[in-house]
Design a protein around this motif. Sequence first.
Motif, PDB file in Angstrom:
ATOM      1  N   VAL A 249       0.871  -1.179   0.000  1.00 25.95           N
ATOM      2  CA  VAL A 249       0.000   0.000   0.000  1.00 25.95           C
ATOM      3  C   VAL A 249       0.908   1.229   0.000  1.00 25.95           C
ATOM      4  CG1 VAL A 249      -1.794   1.261   1.226  1.00 25.95           C
ATOM      5  CG2 VAL A 249      -1.799  -1.234   1.264  1.00 25.95           C
ATOM      6  N   TYR A 250       1.110   1.822  -1.172  1.00 27.07           N
ATOM      7  CA  TYR A 250       2.065   2.929  -1.251  1.00 27.07           C
ATOM      8  C   TYR A 250       1.509   4.132  -0.486  1.00 27.07           C
ATOM      9  CZ  TYR A 250       6.140   5.311  -3.008  1.00 27.07           C
ATOM     10  OH  TYR A 250       7.358   5.956  -3.089  1.00 27.07           O
ATOM     11  N   PRO A 251       2.319   4.720   0.403  1.00 25.88           N
ATOM     12  CA  PRO A 251       1.813   5.704   1.382  1.00 25.88           C
ATOM     13  C   PRO A 251       1.560   7.099   0.814  1.00 25.88           C
ATOM     14  CG  PRO A 251       4.158   5.359   1.685  1.00 25.88           C
ATOM     15  CD  PRO A 251       3.738   4.405   0.617  1.00 25.88           C
ATOM     16  N   LEU A 252       0.400   7.290   0.192  1.00 27.47           N
ATOM     17  CA  LEU A 252       0.002   8.574  -0.366  1.00 27.47           C
ATOM     18  C   LEU A 252      -1.426   8.903   0.030  1.00 27.47           C
ATOM     19  CD1 LEU A 252       1.391   8.141  -4.002  1.00 27.47           C
ATOM     20  CD2 LEU A 252       2.438   9.475  -2.165  1.00 27.47           C
ATOM     21  N   MET A 253      -1.735  10.198   0.093  1.00 29.22           N
ATOM     22  CA  MET A 253      -3.099  10.693   0.333  1.00 29.22           C
ATOM     23  C   MET A 253      -3.341  11.857  -0.618  1.00 29.22           C
ATOM     24  SD  MET A 253      -2.901  11.056   4.476  1.00 29.22           S
ATOM     25  CE  MET A 253      -1.402  12.049   4.323  1.00 29.22           C
ATOM     26  N   TYR A 254      -4.620  12.133  -0.886  1.00 33.78           N
ATOM     27  CA  TYR A 254      -4.946  13.203  -1.819  1.00 33.78           C
ATOM     28  C   TYR A 254      -6.126  14.041  -1.314  1.00 33.78           C
ATOM     29  CZ  TYR A 254      -2.560   9.804  -4.846  1.00 33.78           C
ATOM     30  OH  TYR A 254      -1.679   8.897  -5.370  1.00 33.78           O
ATOM     31  N   CYS A 255      -6.083  15.317  -1.656  1.00 31.68           N
ATOM     32  CA  CYS A 255      -7.254  16.184  -1.517  1.00 31.68           C
ATOM     33  C   CYS A 255      -7.602  16.663  -2.918  1.00 31.68           C
ATOM     34  CB  CYS A 255      -6.938  17.387  -0.622  1.00 31.68           C
ATOM     35  SG  CYS A 255      -8.315  18.567  -0.515  1.00 31.68           S
ATOM     36  N   ARG A 256      -8.832  16.397  -3.342  1.00 29.27           N
ATOM     37  CA  ARG A 256      -9.280  16.762  -4.684  1.00 29.27           C
ATOM     38  C   ARG A 256     -10.325  17.865  -4.569  1.00 29.27           C
ATOM     39  NH1 ARG A 256      -7.881  12.407  -8.031  1.00 29.27           N
ATOM     40  NH2 ARG A 256      -6.913  10.733  -6.821  1.00 29.27           N
TER      41      ARG A 256
ATOM     42  N   LYS B 294     -16.364  21.686  -4.905  1.00 27.73           N
ATOM     43  CA  LYS B 294     -16.337  20.286  -4.485  1.00 27.73           C
ATOM     44  C   LYS B 294     -14.985  19.999  -3.876  1.00 27.73           C
ATOM     45  CE  LYS B 294     -17.197  15.584  -6.205  1.00 27.73           C
ATOM     46  NZ  LYS B 294     -17.577  14.768  -7.393  1.00 27.73           N
ATOM     47  N   CYS B 295     -14.976  19.242  -2.797  1.00 27.48           N
ATOM     48  CA  CYS B 295     -13.713  18.924  -2.134  1.00 27.48           C
ATOM     49  C   CYS B 295     -13.873  17.630  -1.347  1.00 27.48           C
ATOM     50  CB  CYS B 295     -13.311  20.069  -1.201  1.00 27.48           C
ATOM     51  SG  CYS B 295     -11.730  19.828  -0.371  1.00 27.48           S
ATOM     52  N   TYR B 296     -12.918  16.732  -1.505  1.00 29.17           N
ATOM     53  CA  TYR B 296     -12.948  15.514  -0.692  1.00 29.17           C
ATOM     54  C   TYR B 296     -11.541  14.939  -0.571  1.00 29.17           C
ATOM     55  CZ  TYR B 296     -13.112  13.068  -5.254  1.00 29.17           C
ATOM     56  OH  TYR B 296     -12.856  12.625  -6.536  1.00 29.17           O
ATOM     57  N   LEU B 297     -11.335  14.098   0.427  1.00 25.77           N
ATOM     58  CA  LEU B 297     -10.052  13.449   0.687  1.00 25.77           C
ATOM     59  C   LEU B 297     -10.111  11.995   0.270  1.00 25.77           C
ATOM     60  CD1 LEU B 297      -9.251  14.826   4.270  1.00 25.77           C
ATOM     61  CD2 LEU B 297      -8.441  15.715   2.092  1.00 25.77           C
ATOM     62  N   THR B 298      -8.984  11.484  -0.213  1.00 26.30           N
ATOM     63  CA  THR B 298      -8.912  10.074  -0.587  1.00 26.30           C
ATOM     64  C   THR B 298      -7.622   9.472  -0.056  1.00 26.30           C
ATOM     65  OG1 THR B 298      -7.631  10.166  -2.644  1.00 26.30           O
ATOM     66  CG2 THR B 298      -9.946  10.773  -2.789  1.00 26.30           C
ATOM     67  N   GLY B 299      -7.621   8.152   0.007  1.00 27.53           N
ATOM     68  CA  GLY B 299      -6.402   7.439   0.351  1.00 27.53           C
ATOM     69  C   GLY B 299      -5.654   7.048  -0.908  1.00 27.53           C
TER      70      GLY B 299
END
Length: 418
Positions: free
Chosen positions: A35-42, A361-366
């Motif tokens: 599980v490559y350790p990244l997060m995103y806010c779109r 629009k805004c949300y967080l993802t793994g």
Amino acid sequence: MKLIEFCHRKIKSVHNNTTKCESLDFVEMVYSNKVYPLMYCRMVIQGSFDIEKLKKAVYLSSQYVPEILYIYDFKRRCLVDRGLTVENVFILDRVGFEADFWWDLSRNAQLQITFSKEEQGNIMVIGMSHILADGSGFLQYLYLLSSLYNGASLGNKLQNTRDISPLLKNIRVQSETEQTKYGKQIEVSPLRTFNSGTKFFCLNSTIAPNDLTAIHVKAKKSGATLNHAFIPAYARVIARLQNTDKIILPCPADLRRFQLEQDNLTVANMTGIYKTIIVEINPQHTFSETLSQVCIEMTLQKNRCRCFAGIWLLNFAFHKTPCFVLKKAIKKSYHLLPVSYTNMGIIDHEKLYFHDCNINKCYLTGTYRRPPDFQLSISTFRNTCTLNCTLIGEDVDESIGQFILEQVKKELLKWIQE
């Protein structure tokens, strides 16, 4: 701006800046091959968004969190200054950039920002290393970045804290619950099959403000939180797909809430896990009965500080134990299950905003999950809840992922109509 950055790099090169990895950073690193350790806010932004002003804000933020411009040395277990600048953070005017947003943390900065102009507005994706921070720390950084973009002057008093030791003081982890002991006998099956697909999918389904308010009101009447309600909805969908009556879900918990003042800047990994939330779902069980069961179990685990289990020992041994021994210990204690869940919480629109712009629009993802893994991620912005999953795979994975999201939403909407 370029002259300032040049001088800044020269000063840093003299001191050869490094930031040691903390114990919970290391947990993320151990599983990076899976599980490559990244997060995103779109986010979708409309208005006069100023990229140059954002670049300046990133530079100013690096005075408080310098590690955003560091690379991660996987062998030495530390974040290292290699002279990267703000320009190394940005990818501009890219269309269809999903697959390009999977970047190498050992060569690139711990922060990446992709920006493109499309019909619905400016599309900005801010990605952060999960080795550097957890979801709550990521949000804190986003608020810091927004504040600096909007012209705030924060001075020199603001300090970022990465050490988790203060969180562990006066914490007494009590015994496992009966459900946890029972859960050790349960096998967890994946929701999708293994394949060698290489397509990237970012899928989401939204719950409108009126519906989310209704869910919140009903949950409160049941003595539950929104987070409590999301878990049984997800578990009931999994139970149907797998034709089983027992589900096990790990549930992350923000350790900051137990000790630290909320005003502290902690762009760091400070998340523990309620490792075993068991949900029993028989055909005759209503949603409310499943919810009641989840509430009781999570309350017990919270009161017993079970999300701290193993963390004191890990933190104590971290700088005293060889790397290969720690890796084995972590893999034995922290199991990655093929089905997981994370609620990244509320994105505060009063803290994340840009002058002269509207964030529509805004949300967080793994991170993008390889087959057969699946994670449901949840975040809320302006009272709109986004159910999300990010997947690598084939077209069939897109269909499966979207179906699961819609079914979880359906469970919640059906419940408020009962």
